[in-house]
Design a protein around this motif. Structure first.
Motif, PDB file in Angstrom:
ATOM      1  N   THR A  99      -9.002   3.953  11.204  1.00 28.86           N
ATOM      2  CA  THR A  99      -9.765   4.281  12.411  1.00 28.86           C
ATOM      3  C   THR A  99     -11.251   4.313  12.054  1.00 28.86           C
ATOM      4  OG1 THR A  99      -7.930   5.685  13.098  1.00 28.86           O
ATOM      5  CG2 THR A  99      -9.958   5.816  14.397  1.00 28.86           C
ATOM      6  N   SER A 100     -12.024   3.452  12.723  1.00 22.24           N
ATOM      7  CA  SER A 100     -13.461   3.339  12.459  1.00 22.24           C
ATOM      8  C   SER A 100     -14.232   3.840  13.669  1.00 22.24           C
ATOM      9  CB  SER A 100     -13.833   1.878  12.216  1.00 22.24           C
ATOM     10  OG  SER A 100     -12.925   1.292  11.310  1.00 22.24           O
ATOM     11  N   VAL A 101     -15.356   4.478  13.412  1.00 24.02           N
ATOM     12  CA  VAL A 101     -16.262   4.899  14.490  1.00 24.02           C
ATOM     13  C   VAL A 101     -17.555   4.119  14.342  1.00 24.02           C
ATOM     14  CG1 VAL A 101     -17.240   6.857  15.727  1.00 24.02           C
ATOM     15  CG2 VAL A 101     -15.400   7.235  14.084  1.00 24.02           C
ATOM     16  N   THR A 109      -6.174   1.205  14.400  1.00 23.70           N
ATOM     17  CA  THR A 109      -5.130   0.175  14.254  1.00 23.70           C
ATOM     18  C   THR A 109      -4.388   0.360  12.935  1.00 23.70           C
ATOM     19  OG1 THR A 109      -4.688  -2.210  14.332  1.00 23.70           O
ATOM     20  CG2 THR A 109      -6.721  -1.527  13.228  1.00 23.70           C
ATOM     21  N   SER A 110      -3.105   0.062  12.953  1.00 21.35           N
ATOM     22  CA  SER A 110      -2.337   0.168  11.713  1.00 21.35           C
ATOM     23  C   SER A 110      -1.298  -0.935  11.639  1.00 21.35           C
ATOM     24  CB  SER A 110      -1.658   1.539  11.606  1.00 21.35           C
ATOM     25  OG  SER A 110      -0.446   1.586  12.316  1.00 21.35           O
ATOM     26  N   VAL A 111      -0.917  -1.246  10.401  1.00 23.00           N
ATOM     27  CA  VAL A 111       0.217  -2.148  10.173  1.00 23.00           C
ATOM     28  C   VAL A 111       1.047  -1.595   9.022  1.00 23.00           C
ATOM     29  CG1 VAL A 111      -1.137  -4.165  10.879  1.00 23.00           C
ATOM     30  CG2 VAL A 111      -0.822  -3.698   8.464  1.00 23.00           C
ATOM     31  N   GLN A 233       5.614   1.579  11.340  1.00 22.67           N
ATOM     32  CA  GLN A 233       4.712   1.752  12.491  1.00 22.67           C
ATOM     33  C   GLN A 233       3.689   0.622  12.552  1.00 22.67           C
ATOM     34  OE1 GLN A 233       2.074   5.185  12.271  1.00 22.67           O
ATOM     35  NE2 GLN A 233       1.829   5.228  14.493  1.00 22.67           N
ATOM     36  N   PHE A 234       3.369   0.236  13.777  1.00 21.72           N
ATOM     37  CA  PHE A 234       2.222  -0.651  14.042  1.00 21.72           C
ATOM     38  C   PHE A 234       1.421  -0.025  15.175  1.00 21.72           C
ATOM     39  CE2 PHE A 234       5.114  -3.291  11.802  1.00 21.72           C
ATOM     40  CZ  PHE A 234       4.339  -4.221  11.122  1.00 21.72           C
ATOM     41  N   GLU A 235       0.104  -0.255  15.171  1.00 23.40           N
ATOM     42  CA  GLU A 235      -0.771   0.339  16.198  1.00 23.40           C
ATOM     43  C   GLU A 235      -1.872  -0.629  16.597  1.00 23.40           C
ATOM     44  OE1 GLU A 235      -3.096   3.768  14.899  1.00 23.40           O
ATOM     45  OE2 GLU A 235      -3.437   4.350  17.002  1.00 23.40           O
ATOM     46  N   HIS A 236      -2.101  -0.705  17.903  1.00 22.02           N
ATOM     47  CA  HIS A 236      -3.290  -1.384  18.428  1.00 22.02           C
ATOM     48  C   HIS A 236      -4.021  -0.468  19.403  1.00 22.02           C
ATOM     49  CE1 HIS A 236      -3.309  -5.379  16.799  1.00 22.02           C
ATOM     50  NE2 HIS A 236      -2.116  -5.697  17.256  1.00 22.02           N
ATOM     51  N   THR A 237      -5.325  -0.706  19.522  1.00 20.30           N
ATOM     52  CA  THR A 237      -6.156  -0.123  20.577  1.00 20.30           C
ATOM     53  C   THR A 237      -6.363  -1.202  21.626  1.00 20.30           C
ATOM     54  OG1 THR A 237      -7.340   1.286  18.990  1.00 20.30           O
ATOM     55  CG2 THR A 237      -8.428   0.860  21.105  1.00 20.30           C
TER      56      THR A 237
END
Ligand code: MF3
Ligand code: CO
Ligand code: CO
Length: 266
Positions: A99-101, A109-111, A233-237
């Motif tokens: 997670t970047s600001v 995002t994650s993979v 887990q996978f994650e998108h914004t």
């Protein structure tokens, strides 16, 4: 409910830039994934790479989180803490959650990566998690319901013999890391809040080989499967649009140590 913010086109552009920083760092992490790398190596890389891109790693000191990235290996569901003592071994699966600001806006995002050639079970849960996120994203458009997202994930993952973690959810995101709405990864289609163009949130299904129960030790971060089974887990914004959505953390090309088994559900 109605405290869900709608981002202006100018804010969406900033979200896009933050998302692209997070995914660029995650793509670069791919190059470090091999037996012998420690999760602290990944942490150090993510920290330095994020700063080089003019951003800040959101996890560091977030509610006391001690590191710049979450690294969750095998039965760790999420919020794994990088450590010099944790060495990647052949056959591991590891989720790296960046997670970047950038200019005040968050990209998350994650993979799940493969270390070497994991077991069929490890590949199965990882590919189910990957496909669950894709199917959920396909539900998103103005007018769809929040419950459509959870329903798509739950129906697919349970149909594949896996379970969906309840204890953690996707989340609205913007200037604030975790804001409304909560995006459950289980649910009933046609239920829940209606999506509107300009809403920004994450979808980040955590899928277990065994049952969905998790444990978190008191005052500690990492969540583990209660039954010790593998979790992926996978994650998108993303931002909701009239006709669908834009994935703000879309990857520019396939990963070497993930994205490798597209034929599993062909
Ligand atoms: N990146 C995680 C998420 O997807 C949150 C991590 S919080 C931390 O929401 F403090 F553990 F970094
Ligand atoms: Co998130
Ligand atoms: Co995340």
């Amino acid at each position: 409910m109605s405290n869900v913010t709608i981002k202006s086109p100018r804010e969406v552009e900033l979200m896009r830039k933050a998302g692209q920083v997070a995914v660029a760092t995650l793509m670069a992490v791919d190059e470090l994934i091999r037996p012998g790398t420690t999760t602290e190596d990944i942490n150090r890389f993510v920290h330095d790479d994020t700063l080089k891109r003019g951003a800040r790693p959101a996890p560091l000191n977030y509610h006391g989180f001690p590191k710049s990235v979450c690294t969750s290996v095998n039965h760790v569901v999420c919020h794994g803490i990088p450590s010099e003592r944790q060495v990647l071994a052949p056959g591991d699966i590891i989720n790296v959650d960046v997670t970047s600001v950038l200019e005040g806006y968050h990209g998350d995002t994650s993979v799940t990566f493969y270390v070497g050639d994991p077991s069929p079970e490890a590949k199965h849960v990882t590919e189910v998690a990957r496909r669950s996120l894709d199917l959920a994203i396909a539900q998103v458009r103005e007018g769809a319901r929040l419950g459509d997202i959870g329903a798509a994930i739950q129906e697919f993952a349970e149909g594949q013999g896996c379970s969906v973690v309840r204890a953690f959810v996707g989340h609205g995101i913007g200037r604030i890391f975790h804001e409304a709405p909560q995006v459950s990864h289980v649910g009933r289609s046609g239920s829940g809040m209606r999506l509107k163009a300009g809403m920004c949130f994450t979808i980040e299904p955590m899928i277990n080989v065994g049952n969905y129960e998790i444990d978190v030790l008191e005052d500690q971060w990492p969540a583990v499967t209660r039954d010790g089974s593998l979790s992926a887990q996978f994650e998108h914004t993303l931002v909701v649009t009239k006709s669908g959505c834009e994935i703000l953390t879309k990857r520019p090309h396939a990963l070497k140590n993930s994205d490798r088994f597209p034929w599993l559900f062909a």
